[in-house]
Scaffold this motif. Structure first.
Motif, short mmCIF file in Angstrom:
data_model
loop_
_atom_site.label_atom_id
_atom_site.label_comp_id
_atom_site.label_asym_id
_atom_site.label_seq_id
_atom_site.Cartn_x
_atom_site.Cartn_y
_atom_site.Cartn_z
N ALA A 93 0.84 -1.21 0.00
CA ALA A 93 0.00 0.00 0.00
C ALA A 93 0.87 1.26 0.00
CB ALA A 93 -0.90 0.01 1.23
N ASP A 94 0.42 2.31 -0.69
CA ASP A 94 1.14 3.59 -0.59
C ASP A 94 0.68 4.31 0.68
OD1 ASP A 94 -1.27 4.93 -1.08
OD2 ASP A 94 -0.83 5.24 -3.24
N ALA A 95 1.21 5.48 0.89
CA ALA A 95 0.97 6.19 2.16
C ALA A 95 -0.53 6.39 2.41
CB ALA A 95 1.68 7.54 2.15
N TRP A 96 -1.23 6.93 1.37
CA TRP A 96 -2.67 7.22 1.55
C TRP A 96 -3.46 5.95 1.84
CZ3 TRP A 96 -7.25 6.03 -1.13
CH2 TRP A 96 -8.35 6.84 -0.81
N GLU A 97 -3.09 4.85 1.08
CA GLU A 97 -3.79 3.57 1.25
C GLU A 97 -3.53 2.99 2.63
OE1 GLU A 97 -3.73 2.12 -3.44
OE2 GLU A 97 -2.01 1.72 -2.12
N THR A 98 -2.27 3.13 3.09
CA THR A 98 -1.93 2.62 4.42
C THR A 98 -2.80 3.28 5.48
OG1 THR A 98 0.34 2.38 3.68
CG2 THR A 98 -0.04 2.35 6.06
N GLU A 99 -2.93 4.60 5.33
CA GLU A 99 -3.78 5.38 6.25
C GLU A 99 -5.21 4.83 6.26
OE1 GLU A 99 -3.44 8.59 8.87
OE2 GLU A 99 -1.94 7.61 7.63
N ALA A 100 -5.74 4.61 5.03
CA ALA A 100 -7.12 4.14 4.88
C ALA A 100 -7.26 2.74 5.49
CB ALA A 100 -7.51 4.14 3.41
N LEU A 101 -6.32 1.85 5.17
CA LEU A 101 -6.41 0.47 5.66
C LEU A 101 -6.40 0.43 7.19
CD1 LEU A 101 -4.07 -1.27 3.07
CD2 LEU A 101 -6.49 -1.76 3.43
N LYS A 102 -5.56 1.30 7.78
CA LYS A 102 -5.52 1.35 9.25
C LYS A 102 -6.87 1.79 9.79
CE LYS A 102 -0.61 2.03 10.07
NZ LYS A 102 0.43 3.07 10.11
N ALA A 103 -7.47 2.77 9.09
CA ALA A 103 -8.79 3.25 9.52
C ALA A 103 -9.80 2.12 9.42
CB ALA A 103 -9.22 4.43 8.65
N PHE A 104 -9.67 1.26 8.36
CA PHE A 104 -10.62 0.14 8.19
C PHE A 104 -10.49 -0.81 9.37
CE2 PHE A 104 -10.06 0.64 3.32
CZ PHE A 104 -10.86 1.76 3.36
N GLU A 105 -9.24 -1.06 9.79
CA GLU A 105 -9.04 -2.01 10.89
C GLU A 105 -9.67 -1.49 12.18
OE1 GLU A 105 -4.91 -3.14 11.00
OE2 GLU A 105 -5.31 -4.73 9.53
N SER A 106 -9.76 -0.15 12.28
CA SER A 106 -10.42 0.36 13.49
C SER A 106 -11.88 0.73 13.23
CB SER A 106 -9.63 1.53 14.08
OG SER A 106 -9.31 2.44 13.07
N GLY A 107 -12.48 0.11 12.20
CA GLY A 107 -13.94 0.21 12.06
C GLY A 107 -14.45 0.97 10.85
N ALA A 108 -13.65 1.88 10.26
CA ALA A 108 -14.15 2.61 9.09
C ALA A 108 -14.32 1.64 7.93
CB ALA A 108 -13.17 3.72 8.72
N SER A 109 -15.23 1.98 6.98
CA SER A 109 -15.45 1.02 5.89
C SER A 109 -15.00 1.60 4.55
CB SER A 109 -16.92 0.63 5.82
OG SER A 109 -17.67 1.77 5.43
#
Ligand code: HEC
Length: 506
Positions: free
Chosen positions: A147-163
């Motif tokens: 994942a690039d930086a933006w994607e990493t950010e998003a994926l981390k958010a997904f793990e804490s509940g964001a979809s």
């Protein structure tokens, strides 16, 4: 001086035309301009927002489509495709026994997992539409899927509940609408991903879609000339409206002013006509009176010519006639304000007293005279000869108003003070200036006057049956004006008349 001035020049200099000032016009135009600019900005912003919404919808749709065909591939546990240069066997599937197979025809096939397929579809999309898709994970099996930086950010958010995650980002110096949604582990995924320790429901990773913003920005920019034209036209129409509106209003005001001027000119005209008329009356009256006097003189002269012995009877008659002529001239001069005045201290009390005594003889017996003079001397600055004329004119007029009937004539003199703001008006409705005055009041119980007569008795040779003959009242006014005094007139038909003359006290 009333009435004699025959100047016919219309006095319209005082009339100001109602020119609308320019300032509000400019203000209105500025306001209109700002309003249009505001609308244009708002409209452009709305258009920009609509383009942004469209780009976002495209990103979301692409993601959904990816998900659908991925599910299709997952449904089949992957699909077999011919091995080519662009599609080599997936090294990360080497543990699967049937990864590569040979068809009965001898053609070589390899198993394509959903992520592999997604990657290839994304490559095609990128070539054809510059639309970037990326399947990725925080724990990629294939290192290139990192994942690039933006994607990493998003994926981390997904793990804490964001979809999902959406924003506008720069990639390689170009602007993109980036959208990413998580992909959770399902039963079918475990076949290949269980070995990494995933369970059902875990976030396996996600697909990010990046829609290039350039074409949308292009659309926003290319809409500007059209919008500018539209708003420009509306602006111009508005400005024309404002300017013509102002002109119409000005036109209307000019018209109104003109009508006003015409009305004024008309009034002036009427006034001039009245002046001329009263001038005619004056000339006629004078001619008539002088004619009578002269007829008397000529008559007695004729008698004297043939019967010189009649001199004792004739001379007094001729003298009386000449005296009347002289009186007429005095009145005229007073009326015209042309009398040579000899100004000195005058004791009005004594003056009035003398005049009353002198005139008593000429007043008919039926008239009761009551005199009420202030005990102290009432001093004023003035010409005693002219002041005597006032007293005489007022008393004679009053006596004539009573006429043959039984009546009363009251004459009073007192000093009065008019204070600033006292609502005392003269016969023309003008306020009488504040100050100390000697006030001469002459009241008769005669026939009185209605409004019409009241307004006319100061005109020369205006005559009523009982009041104001010849130049008496006009001359009185002329003298009062010369002494800076004022006159009040109170009269009602059948109620008698009171005239008050105010002369500034010395
Ligand atoms: C047939 C085997 C197979 C199945 C079924 C499968 N995957 Fe994979 N998946 C792989 C392999 C192999 C890779 C890594 C290589 C690649 O990118 O092709 C991978 C890669 C991925 C990636 C990219 C990140 C990475 O690890 O490289 C994601 C995300 C992913 N899979 C999610 C899923 C999900 C979610 C499911 C179930 C809906 C699923 N996969 C089903 C074999 C499979």
């Amino acid at each position: 001086m009333p009435h004699v001035n025959s100047s016919s020049q219309a006095d319209t200099d005082g009339l100001t035309s109602s020119a609308i000032p320019l300032r509000p016009l400019y203000q209105l135009i500025i306001f209109w301009t700002l309003l249009i600019l505001g609308f244009a900005a708002w409209d452009s912003y709305q258009f920009y927002l609509s383009q942004l919404t469209t780009a976002k919808a495209v990103a979301r749709d692409n993601f959904n489509k990816d998900l659908v065909y991925r599910r299709w591939a997952t449904m089949h546990g992957g699909v077999y495709v011919p091995i080519t240069e662009r599609t080599p066997p997936n090294p990360y599937l080497s543990h699967i026994p049937d990864r590569d197979i040979t068809a009965p025809s001898g053609k070589s096939l390899t198993l394509m997992n959903p992520a592999y397929m997604t990657r290839q579809v994304h490559e095609l999309a990128r070539e054809q539409y510059d639309l970037r898709g990326h399947i990725t994970s925080l724990k990629p099996i294939r290192p290139a899927n990192v994942a690039d930086a933006w994607e990493t950010e998003a994926l981390k958010a997904f793990e804490s509940g964001a979809s999902e995650s959406m924003s506008q980002e720069m990639i390689d110096g170009e602007s993109y609408i980036r959208f990413m949604k998580s992909m959770s582990v399902e039963e079918a995924c475990l076949k290949c991903h269980a070995s990494q320790g995933y369970k059902n429901g875990d976030v396996r990773g996600g697909i990010s879609i990046s829609v290039p913003w350039a074409p949308y920005r292009e659309r926003v920019l290319s809409a500007i000339p059209g919008k500018a034209t539209t708003f420009g036209i509306v602006w111009i129409v508005g400005v024309i409206g404002i300017v013509t509106g102002r002109r119409n209003l000005q036109h209307y005001l000019d018209e109104r002013d003109r009508a006003e001027e015409e009305k004024l000119a008309m009034q002036q005209h009427l006034q001039n006509a009245r002046k001329l008329e009263s001038l005619g009356v004056l000339a006629g009256g004078l001619a008539h009176d002088f004619n009578n006097i002269l007829a008397t003189i000529i008559g007695y002269c004729g008698i004297l010519k043939f019967r010189p012995e009649k001199v004792a009877d004739s001379i007094p008659e001729i003298e009386k006639a000449a005296e009347r002529a002289a009186e007429l001239c005095r009145q005229m001069l007073a009326y015209a304000g042309k009398t040579q005045s000899v100004i000195m201290q005058v004791d009005m009390t004594t003056l009035v007293d003398e005049m009353v005594r002198l005139l008593k003889a000429t007043i008919p017996q039926n008239t009761v005279i009551k005199v009420d003079l202030a005990a102290d001397a009432t001093m004023i600055q003035g010409d005693s000869e002219q002041l005597r004329q006032i007293v005489k004119n007022l008393i004679i007029n009053a006596s004539e108003a009573i006429g043959e009937a039984q009546g009363e004539l009251r004459i009073s003199l007192a000093t009065t003070e008019i204070r600033e703001g006292d609502p005392l008006r003269d016969y023309q409705g003008k306020f009488i200036a504040a100050g100390r005055y000697a006030c001469l009041e002459v009241t008769d119980t005669g026939c009185g006057m209605d409004d019409e007569i009241r307004s006319k008795i100061f005109e020369p040779f205006y005559t009523t049956k009982f009041f104001g003959r010849g130049l008496g009242m006009p001359a009185t006014l002329g003298i009062i004006a010369a002494h800076k005094g004022a006159l009040q007139l109170f009269s009602q038909p059948g109620q008698g008349t009171t005239i008050k003359v105010y002369l500034p006290a010395a």
